[in-house]
Design a protein around this motif. Structure first.
Motif, PDB file in Angstrom:
ATOM      1  N   HIS A 459      48.299  25.392  31.417  1.00 28.57           N
ATOM      2  CA  HIS A 459      47.320  24.413  31.063  1.00 28.57           C
ATOM      3  C   HIS A 459      48.049  23.286  30.516  1.00 28.57           C
ATOM      4  CE1 HIS A 459      44.126  27.284  31.620  1.00 28.57           C
ATOM      5  NE2 HIS A 459      44.657  28.164  30.874  1.00 28.57           N
ATOM      6  N   SER A 460      49.073  23.489  29.772  1.00 26.95           N
ATOM      7  CA  SER A 460      49.658  22.052  28.878  1.00 26.95           C
ATOM      8  C   SER A 460      51.173  22.435  29.136  1.00 26.95           C
ATOM      9  CB  SER A 460      49.175  21.725  27.526  1.00 26.95           C
ATOM     10  OG  SER A 460      49.473  23.073  26.660  1.00 26.95           O
ATOM     11  N   THR A 461      52.015  21.262  28.366  1.00 22.35           N
ATOM     12  CA  THR A 461      53.289  21.473  28.072  1.00 22.35           C
ATOM     13  C   THR A 461      53.744  22.415  27.270  1.00 22.35           C
ATOM     14  OG1 THR A 461      52.955  19.813  26.216  1.00 22.35           O
ATOM     15  CG2 THR A 461      53.660  18.846  28.213  1.00 22.35           C
ATOM     16  N   ARG A 462      52.505  23.131  26.492  1.00 25.89           N
ATOM     17  CA  ARG A 462      53.066  24.085  25.448  1.00 25.89           C
ATOM     18  C   ARG A 462      53.501  25.277  26.246  1.00 25.89           C
ATOM     19  NH1 ARG A 462      48.211  24.310  23.026  1.00 25.89           N
ATOM     20  NH2 ARG A 462      48.753  22.983  21.454  1.00 25.89           N
ATOM     21  N   PRO A 571      48.407  32.022  31.225  1.00 34.06           N
ATOM     22  CA  PRO A 571      48.402  31.848  29.622  1.00 34.06           C
ATOM     23  C   PRO A 571      47.453  32.578  29.032  1.00 34.06           C
ATOM     24  CG  PRO A 571      48.204  29.596  30.628  1.00 34.06           C
ATOM     25  CD  PRO A 571      48.275  30.742  31.714  1.00 34.06           C
ATOM     26  N   PHE A 572      47.533  33.334  28.038  1.00 36.41           N
ATOM     27  CA  PHE A 572      46.441  33.736  27.173  1.00 36.41           C
ATOM     28  C   PHE A 572      45.661  32.414  26.680  1.00 36.41           C
ATOM     29  CE2 PHE A 572      45.389  36.075  23.034  1.00 36.41           C
ATOM     30  CZ  PHE A 572      44.295  36.682  23.526  1.00 36.41           C
ATOM     31  N   HIS A 573      44.374  32.890  26.187  1.00 35.42           N
ATOM     32  CA  HIS A 573      43.712  31.785  25.776  1.00 35.42           C
ATOM     33  C   HIS A 573      43.760  31.410  24.317  1.00 35.42           C
ATOM     34  CE1 HIS A 573      41.175  34.829  24.288  1.00 35.42           C
ATOM     35  NE2 HIS A 573      40.502  34.338  23.465  1.00 35.42           N
ATOM     36  N   LYS A 574      44.746  32.260  23.695  1.00 38.06           N
ATOM     37  CA  LYS A 574      45.180  31.850  22.339  1.00 38.06           C
ATOM     38  C   LYS A 574      46.473  31.414  22.203  1.00 38.06           C
ATOM     39  CE  LYS A 574      41.779  35.050  20.203  1.00 38.06           C
ATOM     40  NZ  LYS A 574      41.300  36.010  19.286  1.00 38.06           N
ATOM     41  N   HIS A 575      46.855  30.753  21.407  1.00 38.84           N
ATOM     42  CA  HIS A 575      48.418  30.234  21.180  1.00 38.84           C
ATOM     43  C   HIS A 575      48.521  30.352  19.559  1.00 38.84           C
ATOM     44  CE1 HIS A 575      47.767  26.015  19.056  1.00 38.84           C
ATOM     45  NE2 HIS A 575      46.557  26.202  19.728  1.00 38.84           N
ATOM     46  N   HIS A 587      36.520  29.464  24.589  1.00 39.94           N
ATOM     47  CA  HIS A 587      36.088  30.834  25.320  1.00 39.94           C
ATOM     48  C   HIS A 587      36.174  30.565  26.934  1.00 39.94           C
ATOM     49  CE1 HIS A 587      33.876  34.441  26.068  1.00 39.94           C
ATOM     50  NE2 HIS A 587      32.737  33.899  26.662  1.00 39.94           N
ATOM     51  N   ALA A 588      35.905  29.297  27.375  1.00 38.03           N
ATOM     52  CA  ALA A 588      35.933  29.081  28.644  1.00 38.03           C
ATOM     53  C   ALA A 588      37.167  29.261  29.436  1.00 38.03           C
ATOM     54  CB  ALA A 588      35.662  27.545  28.932  1.00 38.03           C
ATOM     55  N   PHE A 589      38.580  29.012  28.463  1.00 39.53           N
ATOM     56  CA  PHE A 589      39.847  29.533  29.166  1.00 39.53           C
ATOM     57  C   PHE A 589      39.885  31.080  29.074  1.00 39.53           C
ATOM     58  CE2 PHE A 589      40.291  25.402  27.351  1.00 39.53           C
ATOM     59  CZ  PHE A 589      41.009  24.774  28.453  1.00 39.53           C
ATOM     60  N   GLN A 590      39.285  31.871  28.054  1.00 41.15           N
ATOM     61  CA  GLN A 590      39.237  33.204  28.467  1.00 41.15           C
ATOM     62  C   GLN A 590      38.435  33.820  29.516  1.00 41.15           C
ATOM     63  OE1 GLN A 590      37.366  35.206  25.023  1.00 41.15           O
ATOM     64  NE2 GLN A 590      38.290  37.090  25.292  1.00 41.15           N
ATOM     65  N   LEU A 591      37.186  33.051  29.817  1.00 30.92           N
ATOM     66  CA  LEU A 591      36.370  33.547  31.077  1.00 30.92           C
ATOM     67  C   LEU A 591      37.409  33.217  32.317  1.00 30.92           C
ATOM     68  CD1 LEU A 591      32.943  32.253  29.872  1.00 30.92           C
ATOM     69  CD2 LEU A 591      33.727  34.680  29.766  1.00 30.92           C
ATOM     70  N   VAL A 592      38.076  32.111  32.309  1.00 34.36           N
ATOM     71  CA  VAL A 592      38.973  31.929  33.394  1.00 34.36           C
ATOM     72  C   VAL A 592      39.801  33.283  33.702  1.00 34.36           C
ATOM     73  CG1 VAL A 592      40.964  30.446  34.306  1.00 34.36           C
ATOM     74  CG2 VAL A 592      38.739  29.442  33.160  1.00 34.36           C
TER      75      VAL A 592
END
Length: 801
Positions: A459-462, A571-575, A587-592
């Motif tokens: 999703h991002s550089t992270r 990636p997991f939806h939490k960092h 939550h939208a990233f978790q649903l993905v």
């Protein structure tokens, strides 16, 4: 006497700013604080409506039009106190001026999106559909105007009214259509290309007709005046092409790729927009035409146009454009539509608009042998109205061509036709995704010399350092089988104008693709993967998926099938924050992730990132990790173990495998934990096959456990390792202290515990789900044997494919 009359007719002008409440002045009596309140109210209200309508897949323009109407006399404006406090009459000049400046720059953005070269290359199909989509609705608009002039529009001038009705019926909102197509993943399909080409032709024709309508609506009714207006407008266009276009081209050439565009060039271009708006307004057409023409003639090659869009799109689309809808809504009073006659005329107008567009487009599309479903979808897509329609209606209202009741009828028609577009197209047309079946859908396989293909999302550089370090660890240095990675940048489709141009560059035939000629400036994050590829033996193919989060799993799964991937890593939806706590991205990233697990054509891994290898890429010689695989049994654990064995081939990785054996298996008695015996023998065989060998970097042990506490204790022994690879659904029915972690079903019981702060803040976790064809209830790709629908031109040839 005359002076008294003038004073009584004109209220005193508003002060620009107030001295504040402590000086005894009401802030809302001054223009600036009142405008600030109006902007904040309009933006907050329309964004709330957009959030409510988002599940219905409606473009934001619908929420903004409805929001403007609700703020006007149709709903909230029925309260005289509200209307006089927030939208007093003496503030409307300031509001309309700011709204029109925003609209001016938005039309400039629309012109930037419209590539006139694409219109010149328009094929016969698109041109025929565009002409049919204009002519038939225009004719029906003329017929409808006769009915309206005999009922609710008595006394209007025939010529201008006929033209305005024809234009309002026949117009297709190019920017709104582009966003609907992007949302439905149709923008770069054949259907989307035809729709966009036809809409572009339609848009240009509509502006020409609108210019004609405006020329006919001046206070001076002499035909000679209208002729002068049209000739002057044509002269302005010629001047823009011959003088302004070369000037803009010089600035574009002096703005090379990779270097910032000079501030002077931006200033000159934005000033040209205002100057050309002034010229066209002086001519008597409308200031919007000047801005639109400048947008069209700006060179589309190179970074210049993209930088212009970036500079102004958020401010214009986010703050100023909603003001135009509020201004329009304050002129719309739905209450004027009353009685059977008025509502009957509304139905007539909606029917004429829809029938003209849909039947005209459908008939021509069928003549060009476009399939029925695609033709019908094309008809509804071309029926999209929106902002451009509202501009036409507002100009007609300001020029006294449309009265209040006719204006309200036509606004409701525009809302209805746009509202039904997305749901109807989704219902009648779903593009077929077909592909050939392939063999290697899991990491676990008999032939270890075959190429392993991964699709890795970020999703991002992270996410990038951990992803690259995991790829480096997975490359199998002792094996002939190469590693090929498709690195997919997952981007949420936004309402920005730049998102449409990005979709064009990132998608092909509706799917993400790897383009050798791609512009790296488009997506700086892929540069890290390309740099890694230069330093390793791994084939890395950067891709970009731009979709709504609710449907981006379709891109991931269909691309994985197209590229014949064995595993998808997400990636997991939490960092993890610096204090060790896990922060959710939404939550939208978790649903993905959950949707990918449900529909994936291969195995899936979810990475809980705790900084594997630190925040930078680790070179091959510096890799020194300890990887732990807890093995409980079952297909997912077998896949996790196979992935762990692959990691152990790297000379810098030590793999520790712990096989958990339930006490009832050894003692034959009943305990807290029960196990299904169906796959027990298979687990034994797979475990022995994978772990056996002479690899000195693999160590294994068996651990007999009789309770959840025993399992937790054994797992905690490994909480200082670098990476834990675990199956999502272990064969054992575990009841870990996961009551607090059941909000992550995509990780399973063991993965949820390992991802919790209670377990570790050091060890990254990879939760693996093995591909199971029986578990995929609704595959996104229809497999057809011996089909070559998907060639894979960017995949290196390898054995075992």
């Amino acid at each position: 006497m005359a002076a008294v009359n003038v004073t009584g007719a004109c209220p005193a002008p508003m002060k620009a700013t107030s001295n504040g409440v402590f000086q005894g002045e009401a802030p809302l009596d001054a223009a600036l604080p009142l405008l600030i309140l109006q902007i904040c109210l309009v933006v907050a209200f329309t964004r709330a409506l957009a959030f409510i309508l988002h599940p219905l897949r409606q473009p934001r323009v619908i929420a903004e039009i409805i929001g403007g109407i609700l703020l006007g006399p149709s709903a909230m404006g029925r309260s005289e106190k509200f209307l006089h406090t927030v939208f007093p009459k003496n503030s409307m000049t300031v509001l309309d001026t700011v709204a029109n400046i925003g609209l001016l720059f938005f039309l400039f953005l629309v012109g930037l999106e419209l590539d006139i070269r694409a219109i010149r290359r328009t094929g016969k199909k698109a041109l025929g559909i565009a002409l049919a989509g204009i002519s038939l609705p225009f004719v029906l608009g003329i017929g409808t105007s006769v009915v309206l002039r005999s009922t609710i529009s008595k006394g209007t001038r025939n010529g201008p009214f006929v033209v305005f009705m024809g234009v309002s019926m026949s117009i297709t909102a190019f920017p709104v259509l582009a966003r609907i197509l992007a949302e439905l993943k149709l923008l770069t399909t054949d259907l989307g290309r035809i729709a966009m080409s036809a809409a572009a032709v339609n848009d240009v024709a509509a502006w020409i007709l609108l210019a004609l309508a405006i020329a006919l609506t001046g206070s001076n009714t002499s035909p000679l005046v209208s002729l002068w207006v049209l000739l002057s407008g044509a002269s302005f266009i010629v001047f823009s092409i011959l003088v302004l276009k070369p000037l803009l081209a010089i600035m574009a050439r002096r703005s090379p790729e990779g270097e910032p565009v000079k501030e002077l060039y931006i200033c000159i271009t934005l000033s040209l927009v205002l100057a050309c708006g002034f010229v066209t307004d002086t001519i008597g057409i409308h200031a919007l035409f000047g801005a639109f023409v400048v947008g069209i003639i700006v060179p589309k090659d190179g970074p210049f146009a993209g930088i212009l869009i970036e500079k102004i799109e958020d401010l214009v689309s986010g703050l100023f454009l909603p003001l135009y809808f509020a201004s329009s809504g304050l002129k719309t009073n739905v209450a004027t539509i009353e009685g059977a006659q008025s509502w009957g005329l509304l139905v007539l107008v909606i029917f004429a608009a829809c029938f003209g567009k849909i039947s005209g487009t459908l008939s021509v599309a069928l003549l060009f042998k476009i399939p029925l479903r695609e033709s019908l979808a094309l008809g509804f897509l071309m029926n999209t109205k929106g902002l451009v329609e509202l501009i036409v209606l507002n100009i007609g209202k300001d020029r006294k061509v449309l009265n209040d009741q006719t204006f309200a009828v036509l606004v409701l028609m525009a809302i209805f036709t746009t509202f039904i577009t997305t749901p109807v197209v989704m219902a009648v047309y779903k593009p077929a995704r077909r592909g050939a079946p392939y063999k290697h859908r899991t990491v676990q396989r008999k032939d270890l010399d075959t190429e392993l293909r991964m699709l890795v999302g970020f999703h991002s550089t992270r996410n990038i350092p951990t992803v690259i370090n995991l790829i480096e660890s997975s490359r199998g240095t002792r094996r002939k089988g190469r590693l090929c990675v498709y690195a997919m940048h997952l981007m949420e489709l936004s309402e920005r104008s730049s998102a449409i141009s990005m979709v064009h560059k990132a998608r092909l035939n509706g799917l993400p693709f790897w383009n050798r000629l791609r512009n790296d400036k488009l997506d700086q994050m892929v540069i890290a993967f390309e740099a890694y590829q230069q330093l390793s033996a791994v084939s890395v193919r950067p891709m970009t998926a731009i979709s709504a989060l609710s449907t981006i799993h379709e891109d991931i799964c269909t691309s994985a099938h197209q590229k014949r991937a064995a595993i998808i890593l997400l990636p997991f939806h939490k960092h993890q924050r610096l204090d060790g706590t896990m922060e959710s991205l939404g939550h939208a990233f978790q649903l993905v992730n959950q949707r990918v697990q449900q529909h994936a054509p291969c195995s899936v891994g979810i990475i809980v990132d705790r900084g594997l290898g630190g925040t930078t890429q680790v070179s091959a010689s510096d890799v020194s990790y300890t990887v732990f695989v807890p093995f409980f049994g079952g297909n997912d654990d077998q896949e996790a173990l196979a992935f762990g064995i692959r990691l152990a081939e790297h000379p810098g990785i030590m793999l520790k495998v712990m096989k958990f054996i339930m006490a009832n298996q050894r003692q034959g008695n009943s305990t807290e934990i029960n196990i299904t015996d169906g796959n027990q023998d298979n687990d034994e065989a797979v475990f022995s096959e994978l772990v056996s060998g002479n690899n000195e970097y693999i160590s294994s042990e068996e651990r007999i456990v009789g309770s959840n506490e025993d399992i937790i204790s054994a797992l905690k022994e490994m909480n200082k390792c670098n990476l834990i690879v675990v199956g999502r659904s272990p064969l054992t029915a575990l009841e870990l202290v996961a009551n607090a972690h059941k909000d992550c079903p995509e990780l399973g019981p063991v993965g949820s515990y390992l991802a919790s702060q209670d377990f570790s803040t050091i060890a990254s976790v990879l939760v693996v789900q093995q591909y199971n064809s029986m578990a995929i209830l609704h595959p996104l790709v229809e497999e057809q044997p011996n089909t070559d629908i998907y060639d894979v031109p960017d995949t290196p040839v390898a054995s075992g494919v």
